[in-house]
Design an enzyme around this catalytic site. Structure first.
Site, PDB file in Angstrom:
ATOM      1  N   HIS A   1       0.946  -1.453  -0.012  1.00 51.50           N
ATOM      2  CA  HIS A   1       0.004  -0.012   0.168  1.00 51.50           C
ATOM      3  C   HIS A   1       0.995   1.282  -0.095  1.00 51.50           C
ATOM      4  O   HIS A   1       0.673   2.317   0.668  1.00 51.50           O
ATOM      5  CB  HIS A   1      -0.841  -0.047   1.086  1.00 51.50           C
ATOM      6  CG  HIS A   1      -1.987  -1.456   1.260  1.00 51.50           C
ATOM      7  ND1 HIS A   1      -2.495  -1.394   2.328  1.00 51.50           N
ATOM      8  CD2 HIS A   1      -2.469  -1.858   0.196  1.00 51.50           C
ATOM      9  CE1 HIS A   1      -3.720  -2.678   2.127  1.00 51.50           C
ATOM     10  NE2 HIS A   1      -3.247  -2.757   0.755  1.00 51.50           N
TER      11      HIS A   1
HETATM   12  C1  LIG Z   1       0.524  -7.714  -4.788  1.00 48.30           C
HETATM   13  C2  LIG Z   1      -0.474  -6.648  -4.350  1.00 48.30           C
HETATM   14  C3  LIG Z   1      -1.801  -6.916  -3.523  1.00 48.30           C
HETATM   15  C4  LIG Z   1      -2.468  -5.748  -3.514  1.00 48.30           C
HETATM   16  N1  LIG Z   1      -3.833  -6.253  -2.769  1.00 48.30           N
HETATM   17  C5  LIG Z   1      -4.730  -5.354  -2.484  1.00 48.30           C
HETATM   18  C6  LIG Z   1      -5.980  -5.661  -2.148  1.00 48.30           C
HETATM   19  O1  LIG Z   1      -6.549  -6.848  -1.611  1.00 48.30           O
HETATM   20  N2  LIG Z   1      -6.823  -4.389  -1.679  1.00 48.30           N
HETATM   21  C7  LIG Z   1      -6.663  -3.174  -2.017  1.00 48.30           C
HETATM   22  O2  LIG Z   1      -7.208  -2.419  -1.727  1.00 48.30           O
HETATM   23  N3  LIG Z   1      -5.404  -2.614  -2.477  1.00 48.30           N
HETATM   24  C8  LIG Z   1      -4.561  -3.925  -2.829  1.00 48.30           C
HETATM   25  N4  LIG Z   1      -3.237  -3.465  -3.383  1.00 48.30           N
HETATM   26  C9  LIG Z   1      -2.868  -1.919  -3.498  1.00 48.30           C
HETATM   27  C10 LIG Z   1      -3.598  -1.611  -4.913  1.00 48.30           C
HETATM   28  O3  LIG Z   1      -3.185  -2.503  -6.081  1.00 48.30           O
HETATM   29  C11 LIG Z   1      -2.803  -0.255  -5.023  1.00 48.30           C
HETATM   30  O4  LIG Z   1      -3.075   0.786  -3.918  1.00 48.30           O
HETATM   31  C12 LIG Z   1      -3.333   0.527  -6.434  1.00 48.30           C
HETATM   32  O5  LIG Z   1      -3.121  -0.327  -7.424  1.00 48.30           O
HETATM   33  C13 LIG Z   1      -2.459   1.774  -6.584  1.00 48.30           C
HETATM   34  O6  LIG Z   1      -2.980   2.371  -7.685  1.00 48.30           O
HETATM   35  P1  LIG Z   1      -1.919   3.429  -8.567  1.00 48.30           P
HETATM   36  O7  LIG Z   1      -2.889   3.762  -9.667  1.00 48.30           O
HETATM   37  O8  LIG Z   1      -1.399   4.358  -7.731  1.00 48.30           O
HETATM   38  O9  LIG Z   1      -0.703   2.345  -9.055  1.00 48.30           O
HETATM   39  P2  LIG Z   1      -0.433   1.364 -10.033  1.00 48.30           P
HETATM   40  O10 LIG Z   1      -1.730   0.355  -9.878  1.00 48.30           O
HETATM   41  O11 LIG Z   1       0.619   0.619  -9.600  1.00 48.30           O
HETATM   42  O12 LIG Z   1      -0.362   1.699 -11.311  1.00 48.30           O
HETATM   43  C14 LIG Z   1       0.753   2.297 -11.905  1.00 48.30           C
HETATM   44  C15 LIG Z   1       0.666   1.729 -13.321  1.00 48.30           C
HETATM   45  O13 LIG Z   1       1.796   2.448 -14.012  1.00 48.30           O
HETATM   46  C16 LIG Z   1       2.603   1.868 -14.735  1.00 48.30           C
HETATM   47  N5  LIG Z   1       3.855   2.404 -14.938  1.00 48.30           N
HETATM   48  C17 LIG Z   1       4.926   2.995 -13.959  1.00 48.30           C
HETATM   49  N6  LIG Z   1       5.613   3.526 -14.363  1.00 48.30           N
HETATM   50  C18 LIG Z   1       5.714   3.551 -15.853  1.00 48.30           C
HETATM   51  C19 LIG Z   1       6.423   4.429 -16.872  1.00 48.30           C
HETATM   52  N7  LIG Z   1       7.383   4.795 -16.697  1.00 48.30           N
HETATM   53  N8  LIG Z   1       5.843   4.070 -18.187  1.00 48.30           N
HETATM   54  C20 LIG Z   1       4.626   3.380 -18.349  1.00 48.30           C
HETATM   55  N9  LIG Z   1       3.838   2.850 -17.296  1.00 48.30           N
HETATM   56  C21 LIG Z   1       4.327   2.783 -16.219  1.00 48.30           C
HETATM   57  C22 LIG Z   1       2.796   0.444 -13.951  1.00 48.30           C
HETATM   58  O14 LIG Z   1       3.205  -0.616 -14.806  1.00 48.30           O
HETATM   59  C23 LIG Z   1       1.340   0.494 -13.407  1.00 48.30           C
HETATM   60  O15 LIG Z   1       0.516  -0.511 -14.261  1.00 48.30           O
HETATM   61  C24 LIG Z   1      -2.150  -4.574  -3.703  1.00 48.30           C
HETATM   62  C25 LIG Z   1      -1.133  -4.168  -4.453  1.00 48.30           C
HETATM   63  C26 LIG Z   1      -0.457  -5.005  -4.738  1.00 48.30           C
HETATM   64  C27 LIG Z   1       1.175  -4.881  -5.485  1.00 48.30           C
END
Ligand SMILES: Cc1cc2nc3c(=O)[nH]c(=O)nc-3n(C[C@H](O)[C@H](O)[C@H](O)COP(=O)(O)OP(=O)(O)OC[C@H]3O[C@@H](n4cnc5c(N)ncnc54)[C@H](O)[C@@H]3O)c2cc1C
Length: 319
Positions: free
Chosen positions: A257
């Site tokens: 998280h």
């Molecule tokens: C293993 C795991 C289990 C989880 N389980 C839960 C759960 O059960 N319940 C819950 O509420 N939350 C869970 N989470 C947390 C939740 O997934 C995250 O809080 C959420 O996905 C964050 O969203 P975000 O958009 O900030 O980042 P992310 O979902 O990480 O999205 C960022 C995206 O940007 C892409 N990216 C990064 N850098 C670049 C670049 N330079 N160029 C192009 N693309 C790029 C990445 O590939 C990714 O697709 C979990 C996380 C993980 C890793």
């Protein structure tokens, strides 16, 4: 665009005008028609900003990156829910997921049942139970969370462990410690340096020691002990506060998280304003978990979706 890695945001006179990206072994660029939305997550959004010259000026200069905007908060205030897992195993726990001959037979039956009736053991989400607890009665709201998993979870499931059992995570929901993301190099394809700084604040460690004891009290209740499992030695051997502290330091890890590394606010260390616009730069918003000023007291996925929906409203209103 899939299979593409953004290497930097294209900036003209402190205005974001597009992105440069790496795909198929070559660099390409794309112009934005309105604005650029950065959603690379709490670990990588700061990296993209820094590669684009937006970040701590001294840090960027050391790596030979031209400073477009000296914004020291980029990558700072990283925090997460620091977590530790206790694993219980035993011959009486064969109904849980695990590696054994009997387990393999049950899994095969489970696959058959899922395919034919969409029921059975494969309908599980693995983390089948959870709980929110107060570390003391003085807490206004819960500050600890439990995730209960119906299998032996060691090293995030990357380690193969034989036999059957269950695992219980406990994490701190409002840690005081703050870590940071910095660039390891100016190479956009290299991973950044991630310092979660778990337990940098001694209060977090003290609270986690109490949390482990509370979790053990729950695992010691008859509903679970009647199944006859035994806590694995790596945590069971930690009994005194000093031993529990050492066990936490050795085994605590992320529960996935991370937030806060492009913090929203109006202070000098904040990265985006209340409209998610990067301070000092035109046409650039950050829309992901990195903008959370303080981590939510629960799982982060739904709050991130909420941030994205709010961003849609902000973008539409700005058109
Ligand atoms: C293993 C795991 C289990 C989880 N389980 C839960 C759960 O059960 N319940 C819950 O509420 N939350 C869970 N989470 C947390 C939740 O997934 C995250 O809080 C959420 O996905 C964050 O969203 P975000 O958009 O900030 O980042 P992310 O979902 O990480 O999205 C960022 C995206 O940007 C892409 N990216 C990064 N850098 C670049 C670049 N330079 N160029 C192009 N693309 C790029 C990445 O590939 C990714 O697709 C979990 C996380 C993980 C890793």
């Amino acid at each position: 665009m899939t299979g593409a890695q953004v290497t930097r945001i294209l900036l003209e006179d402190r205005r974001a005008v597009g992105v440069e990206y790496f795909k198929g072994g070559a660099l390409h660029s794309e112009r934005a028609t309105h604005e650029v939305l950065l959603s690379a997550g709490a670990l990588l959004s700061p990296q993209v900003l820094m590669l684009s010259g937006i970040g701590n000026g001294a840090h960027l200069q050391r790596l030979g990156i031209d400073v477009v905007h000296d914004l020291s908060g980029v990558g700072e205030h990283l925090h997460d829910h620091p977590d530790v897992v206790t694993v219980v195993d035993g011959p009486g726990l064969n109904d849980s997921f695990g590696l054994s001959l009997k387990g393999a037979m049950r899994l095969l039956n489970g696959i058959f049942e899922w395919k034919s009736r969409r029921t059975g053991m494969l309908t599980t989400n693995f983390a089948e139970a959870g709980g929110f607890l107060k570390s003391s009665a003085a807490q206004a709201v819960p500050d600890l969370q439990l995730h209960f998993v119906i299998g032996k979870l060691v090293d995030h499931g990357r380690k193969t462990v034989w036999g059957h059992g269950y695992s219980c995570h406990v994490c701190l929901l409002q840690p005081k410690s703050r870590g940071r993301i910095t660039l390891a190099s100016a190479d956009a394809l290299a991973a950044p340096q991630i310092d979660p700084a778990f337990f940098a604040d001694p209060d977090d460690l003290q609270k986690m020691i109490g949390a482990v004891k509370t979790m053990r009290q729950i695992l010691a209740q008859p509903a679970l002990t009647q199944l006859g499992g035994t806590e694995l030695a790596y945590s069971a051997n930690a009994q005194t506060d000093e031993q529990i502290a050492a066990y936490i330091r050795d085994y605590a890890d992320t529960i996935y998280h991370p937030v806060g590394s492009c913090r929203m606010g109006s202070g000098p260390m904040d990265v985006v304003d209340a409209q998610l616009r990067v301070h000092g730069i035109q046409g650039l918003r950050v829309v992901d978990a990195s903008i959370m000023p303080r981590i939510v007291s629960g799982n982060t996925n739904a709050p991130v979706i909420m941030i994205a929906e709010k961003a849609v409203d902000l973008i539409r209103a700005a058109r």
